[in-house]
Design a protein around this motif. Structure first.
Motif, PDB file in Angstrom:
ATOM      1  N   VAL A 138       1.770  -4.469  -7.458  1.00 28.31           N
ATOM      2  CA  VAL A 138       1.332  -4.090  -9.251  1.00 28.31           C
ATOM      3  C   VAL A 138       1.787  -5.360  -9.568  1.00 28.31           C
ATOM      4  O   VAL A 138       2.181  -6.073 -10.527  1.00 28.31           O
ATOM      5  N   TYR A 139       2.971  -6.108  -8.915  1.00 33.24           N
ATOM      6  CA  TYR A 139       3.924  -6.862  -9.906  1.00 33.24           C
ATOM      7  C   TYR A 139       2.957  -8.230  -9.457  1.00 33.24           C
ATOM      8  O   TYR A 139       2.384  -8.373 -10.535  1.00 33.24           O
ATOM      9  N   GLN A 140       1.985  -8.861  -8.690  1.00 30.80           N
ATOM     10  CA  GLN A 140       1.108  -9.067  -8.742  1.00 30.80           C
ATOM     11  C   GLN A 140       0.070  -9.319  -9.509  1.00 30.80           C
ATOM     12  O   GLN A 140      -0.073  -9.804  -9.975  1.00 30.80           O
ATOM     13  N   GLN A 141      -0.571  -8.195 -10.027  1.00 28.40           N
ATOM     14  CA  GLN A 141      -1.840  -8.248 -10.393  1.00 28.40           C
ATOM     15  C   GLN A 141      -1.644  -7.343 -11.469  1.00 28.40           C
ATOM     16  O   GLN A 141      -2.456  -7.484 -12.579  1.00 28.40           O
ATOM     17  N   VAL A 142      -0.769  -6.680 -11.891  1.00 29.62           N
ATOM     18  CA  VAL A 142      -0.209  -6.817 -13.708  1.00 29.62           C
ATOM     19  C   VAL A 142       0.320  -7.496 -14.344  1.00 29.62           C
ATOM     20  O   VAL A 142       0.341  -7.169 -15.540  1.00 29.62           O
ATOM     21  N   GLY A 143       1.398  -8.133 -13.999  1.00 28.49           N
ATOM     22  CA  GLY A 143       2.505  -8.368 -13.915  1.00 28.49           C
ATOM     23  C   GLY A 143       3.949  -8.016 -14.682  1.00 28.49           C
ATOM     24  O   GLY A 143       4.106  -8.768 -15.327  1.00 28.49           O
ATOM     25  N   LEU A 144       4.265  -7.019 -14.190  1.00 28.74           N
ATOM     26  CA  LEU A 144       5.604  -6.091 -14.428  1.00 28.74           C
ATOM     27  C   LEU A 144       6.228  -6.723 -13.612  1.00 28.74           C
ATOM     28  O   LEU A 144       5.583  -7.548 -13.124  1.00 28.74           O
ATOM     29  N   ARG A 168       9.146  -7.648 -11.270  1.00 25.89           N
ATOM     30  CA  ARG A 168       9.628  -6.735  -9.631  1.00 25.89           C
ATOM     31  C   ARG A 168      10.226  -4.595  -9.183  1.00 25.89           C
ATOM     32  O   ARG A 168       9.790  -4.192  -9.360  1.00 25.89           O
ATOM     33  N   ALA A 169      10.976  -4.872 -10.566  1.00 24.39           N
ATOM     34  CA  ALA A 169      12.200  -4.011 -10.968  1.00 24.39           C
ATOM     35  C   ALA A 169      10.982  -2.981 -11.541  1.00 24.39           C
ATOM     36  O   ALA A 169      11.203  -1.920 -11.396  1.00 24.39           O
ATOM     37  N   GLU A 170      10.753  -2.737 -12.602  1.00 24.77           N
ATOM     38  CA  GLU A 170       9.424  -2.236 -13.383  1.00 24.77           C
ATOM     39  C   GLU A 170       8.060  -2.455 -12.946  1.00 24.77           C
ATOM     40  O   GLU A 170       7.887  -0.590 -12.663  1.00 24.77           O
ATOM     41  N   SER A 171       7.719  -2.898 -11.944  1.00 26.82           N
ATOM     42  CA  SER A 171       6.744  -2.515 -10.628  1.00 26.82           C
ATOM     43  C   SER A 171       7.305  -1.165  -9.937  1.00 26.82           C
ATOM     44  O   SER A 171       6.327  -0.595  -8.985  1.00 26.82           O
ATOM     45  N   SER A 172       8.430  -1.317  -8.842  1.00 27.48           N
ATOM     46  CA  SER A 172       8.857  -0.794  -8.702  1.00 27.48           C
ATOM     47  C   SER A 172       8.898   1.045  -9.330  1.00 27.48           C
ATOM     48  O   SER A 172       8.925   2.011  -8.011  1.00 27.48           O
ATOM     49  N   ASP A 173       9.825   0.640 -10.554  1.00 26.53           N
ATOM     50  CA  ASP A 173      10.240   2.142 -10.791  1.00 26.53           C
ATOM     51  C   ASP A 173       8.362   2.998 -11.073  1.00 26.53           C
ATOM     52  O   ASP A 173       8.380   4.044 -10.581  1.00 26.53           O
ATOM     53  N   LEU A 174       8.243   2.228 -11.219  1.00 21.91           N
ATOM     54  CA  LEU A 174       6.291   2.527 -12.142  1.00 21.91           C
ATOM     55  C   LEU A 174       5.836   3.316 -10.375  1.00 21.91           C
ATOM     56  O   LEU A 174       5.212   4.339  -9.958  1.00 21.91           O
ATOM     57  N   VAL A 175       5.938   2.779  -9.592  1.00 21.85           N
ATOM     58  CA  VAL A 175       5.346   3.334  -8.189  1.00 21.85           C
ATOM     59  C   VAL A 175       6.444   3.926  -7.735  1.00 21.85           C
ATOM     60  O   VAL A 175       5.972   5.368  -7.504  1.00 21.85           O
TER      61      VAL A 175
END
Length: 103
Positions: free
Chosen positions: A15-21, A23-30
């Motif tokens: 998510v971090y690599q492909q969406v651009g959020l 790392r913390a936001e990507s982790s929260d999203l997952v």
């Protein structure tokens, strides 16, 4: 078939690599997506991910089982189990990958 297991950290990194959020936001999203899925399953609802598959909760009745070592009959209590049913799209992708690997 000894491959790497896909982890929450791997999903967050993707998510971090492909969406651009971040790392913390990507982790929260997952984490939020997985929480929503597990909450729905605990409530007895099914979870369908289009082009991937469905997660269902099935109820199993009480039955008699046998201890394979001793042959002793043992009651197996009623329970709910999680079942995954892959979509036809996912099945096709898996089989196409297997066929292309054999060439």
């Amino acid at each position: 078939m000894a491959g790497k297991t896909l982890t929450r950290a791997d999903l967050s990194e993707a998510v971090y690599q492909q969406v651009g959020l971040s790392r913390a936001e990507s982790s929260d999203l997952v984490e939020r997506v997985l929480d929503l899925m597990s909450d729905s399953l605990v409530a007895g609802k099914s979870v369908k991910l289009s082009s991937f598959g469905s997660f269902l909760v099935r109820s199993k009745n009480e039955r008699i089982g046998r201890n394979p070592k001793t042959g002793e009959e043992v009651p197996i209590l009623p329970r709910r189990v999680l079942v995954f049913k892959p979509s036809n799209v996912l099945k096709s992708k898996i089989n196409d990958k297997m066929l292309s690997a054999k060439k």
